[in-house]
Every structure is written in structure tokens, then in C-alpha cells.
Design an enzyme around this catalytic site. Sequence first.
Site, mmCIF file in Angstrom:
data_model
loop_
_atom_site.group_PDB
_atom_site.id
_atom_site.type_symbol
_atom_site.label_atom_id
_atom_site.label_comp_id
_atom_site.label_asym_id
_atom_site.label_seq_id
_atom_site.Cartn_x
_atom_site.Cartn_y
_atom_site.Cartn_z
ATOM 1 N N ASN A 11 0.852 -1.187 0.000
ATOM 2 C CA ASN A 11 0.000 0.000 0.000
ATOM 3 C C ASN A 11 0.895 1.247 0.000
ATOM 4 O O ASN A 11 1.621 1.502 0.956
ATOM 5 C CB ASN A 11 -0.901 -0.031 1.242
ATOM 6 C CG ASN A 11 -1.830 1.158 1.332
ATOM 7 O OD1 ASN A 11 -1.403 2.306 1.265
ATOM 8 N ND2 ASN A 11 -3.101 0.884 1.520
ATOM 9 N N GLN A 12 0.843 2.008 -1.096
ATOM 10 C CA GLN A 12 1.732 3.161 -1.251
ATOM 11 C C GLN A 12 1.489 4.238 -0.196
ATOM 12 O O GLN A 12 2.424 4.895 0.254
ATOM 13 C CB GLN A 12 1.609 3.744 -2.663
ATOM 14 C CG GLN A 12 2.130 2.812 -3.748
ATOM 15 C CD GLN A 12 3.569 2.378 -3.519
ATOM 16 O OE1 GLN A 12 4.462 3.196 -3.309
ATOM 17 N NE2 GLN A 12 3.796 1.074 -3.525
ATOM 18 N N LYS A 14 0.456 3.757 2.944
ATOM 19 C CA LYS A 14 1.077 3.278 4.183
ATOM 20 C C LYS A 14 2.591 3.366 4.095
ATOM 21 O O LYS A 14 3.255 3.776 5.048
ATOM 22 C CB LYS A 14 0.672 1.823 4.459
ATOM 23 C CG LYS A 14 -0.730 1.642 4.953
ATOM 24 C CD LYS A 14 -0.990 0.167 5.251
ATOM 25 C CE LYS A 14 -2.429 -0.067 5.654
ATOM 26 N NZ LYS A 14 -2.693 -1.472 5.955
ATOM 27 N N ASP A 41 -2.228 -13.782 2.360
ATOM 28 C CA ASP A 41 -3.653 -13.943 2.605
ATOM 29 C C ASP A 41 -3.998 -13.302 3.943
ATOM 30 O O ASP A 41 -3.178 -13.317 4.871
ATOM 31 C CB ASP A 41 -4.028 -15.429 2.650
ATOM 32 C CG ASP A 41 -3.946 -16.077 1.282
ATOM 33 O OD1 ASP A 41 -4.112 -15.367 0.268
ATOM 34 O OD2 ASP A 41 -3.698 -17.303 1.230
ATOM 35 N N ASP A 70 -1.964 -3.998 10.227
ATOM 36 C CA ASP A 70 -3.317 -4.224 9.753
ATOM 37 C C ASP A 70 -4.142 -3.137 10.398
ATOM 38 O O ASP A 70 -4.072 -2.926 11.614
ATOM 39 C CB ASP A 70 -3.849 -5.621 10.081
ATOM 40 C CG ASP A 70 -5.005 -5.991 9.153
ATOM 41 O OD1 ASP A 70 -4.961 -5.639 7.960
ATOM 42 O OD2 ASP A 70 -5.970 -6.624 9.616
ATOM 43 N N SER A 71 -4.865 -2.449 9.569
ATOM 44 C CA SER A 71 -5.598 -1.304 10.082
ATOM 45 C C SER A 71 -6.852 -1.111 9.266
ATOM 46 O O SER A 71 -7.008 -1.679 8.188
ATOM 47 C CB SER A 71 -4.721 -0.046 10.024
ATOM 48 O OG SER A 71 -4.261 0.160 8.701
ATOM 49 N N TYR A 155 -10.075 6.369 3.591
ATOM 50 C CA TYR A 155 -11.268 7.049 4.095
ATOM 51 C C TYR A 155 -10.956 8.459 4.622
ATOM 52 O O TYR A 155 -11.860 9.134 5.120
ATOM 53 C CB TYR A 155 -11.906 6.208 5.206
ATOM 54 C CG TYR A 155 -12.372 4.854 4.729
ATOM 55 C CD1 TYR A 155 -13.651 4.683 4.194
ATOM 56 C CD2 TYR A 155 -11.541 3.742 4.792
ATOM 57 C CE1 TYR A 155 -14.086 3.446 3.744
ATOM 58 C CE2 TYR A 155 -11.963 2.491 4.343
ATOM 59 C CZ TYR A 155 -13.228 2.356 3.814
ATOM 60 O OH TYR A 155 -13.654 1.129 3.363
ATOM 61 N N LYS A 176 -0.826 14.467 10.547
ATOM 62 C CA LYS A 176 -1.428 13.138 10.514
ATOM 63 C C LYS A 176 -0.533 12.127 11.234
ATOM 64 O O LYS A 176 -1.006 11.340 12.042
ATOM 65 C CB LYS A 176 -1.689 12.692 9.071
ATOM 66 C CG LYS A 176 -2.346 11.314 9.005
ATOM 67 C CD LYS A 176 -2.625 10.874 7.585
ATOM 68 C CE LYS A 176 -3.260 9.491 7.579
ATOM 69 N NZ LYS A 176 -3.509 8.980 6.233
#
Length: 194
Positions: A11-12, A14, A41, A70-71, A155, A176
Site C-alpha cells: 500500500n503506497q 502506508k 492472505d 493491519d488497520s 477514508y 497526521k
Amino acid sequence: MTKKIVLASNNQGKLKEFYQILSPLGVELHSQSEFDVPEADEPFFSFIENALAKARHASKLTGLPALADDSGICVNALQGAPGVFSARYAGEPKSDLRNNQKLIADLQNKADKSAYYYCVLVLVRSEHDPQPVIADGVWNGEIVASARGENGFGYDPHFWIPSLNKTVAELSAEQKNQLSHRGQALRALFEKLK
């Protein structure tokens, strides 16, 4: 001394956040994509189990210590959904736009718009590490129907922070990282590592 760690994520958004937070700490962070590690997985219903599976997977295929996150976003009126399914809430292929559209539609007739971002981090020193280091963070807010701001990902344009009168997408990267669930979890992780 620099410590080489593989980040178990492609995930870029993250990756950018992790690089910004970890680089001053002397951590040499490498994406699992640099080693051609496919995504693991994520069959579990809890953030912690999915993060542990991802960390062990990346460590096994690289031989390096691995850090996994994991978020997701948990919405109280939706009994915690999207939760562990945040990235794929609207189905495959992954789409931030479609995920946000589904979330707003699902909340349309709900009075309670409260939600929280949750992040769990797992660091394994090796694939079979019997004592992984685990840290987490929570960031409370509300869901707003109209997207605001250009920063962040996922989001963030719909995640309103009442105390700041802004969505996360209206915050600078520095703000952030200081306030977020991921920033909280990273600081907690490195306190544990000391």
C-alpha cells in the site's frame, strides 16, 4: 547502527507514512515488493491475526525481520464494519472511491456517525519468532458525507476530527503522523523495542 526491516505491505499510502515516521529512527525500511513478495492472505476476522500472518509471510520469504500493519476504519453504527475489510469494503478490485461511496450509502439513515481508525503493528524478528512485538493505536472521529481535503488516502477525506474541525485529508502529513492511529502504534512499538 541501521536496522534493515521489510515492511509487509504494498500500500503506497502506508509505505509513505512509515518511511516518514521511521527514517529519523535509523531504520532502513524496504517494501516487500522490492523482494517480489506477493501479498499474504488475510483470512482472519481480527486485525492482530492478519498482521501477524502478513509479518510471518514477509519474513519467511525475505529472511529479514518484518513489520506488518493491519488497520482499518470501524464505524459504530455498522457494528464495527468495514473493520478488517476496509480496503475491500466495496469488493474487488480495491477502490478508495467505491469504498467511500459504499460507506456513505450505508450510513445514510444512521444517526450515529462516530467511528475510529484502528491500527495494530506486529514486528517479527524471524518467520517463527515466538514473541512478536505488538502495538496498537486508536484515532476517534466521525464520518462526514462530503469529502474534504486532498491529502491522505483511503477514508481520510470522510474522517472528521471534531477537535480540529478538519478531515484527515485536510491535515499535513506531519500532523497526521503525529495524531494518527498508525503514528500512535509506531511510537508504542518503538517504546517496547527500547
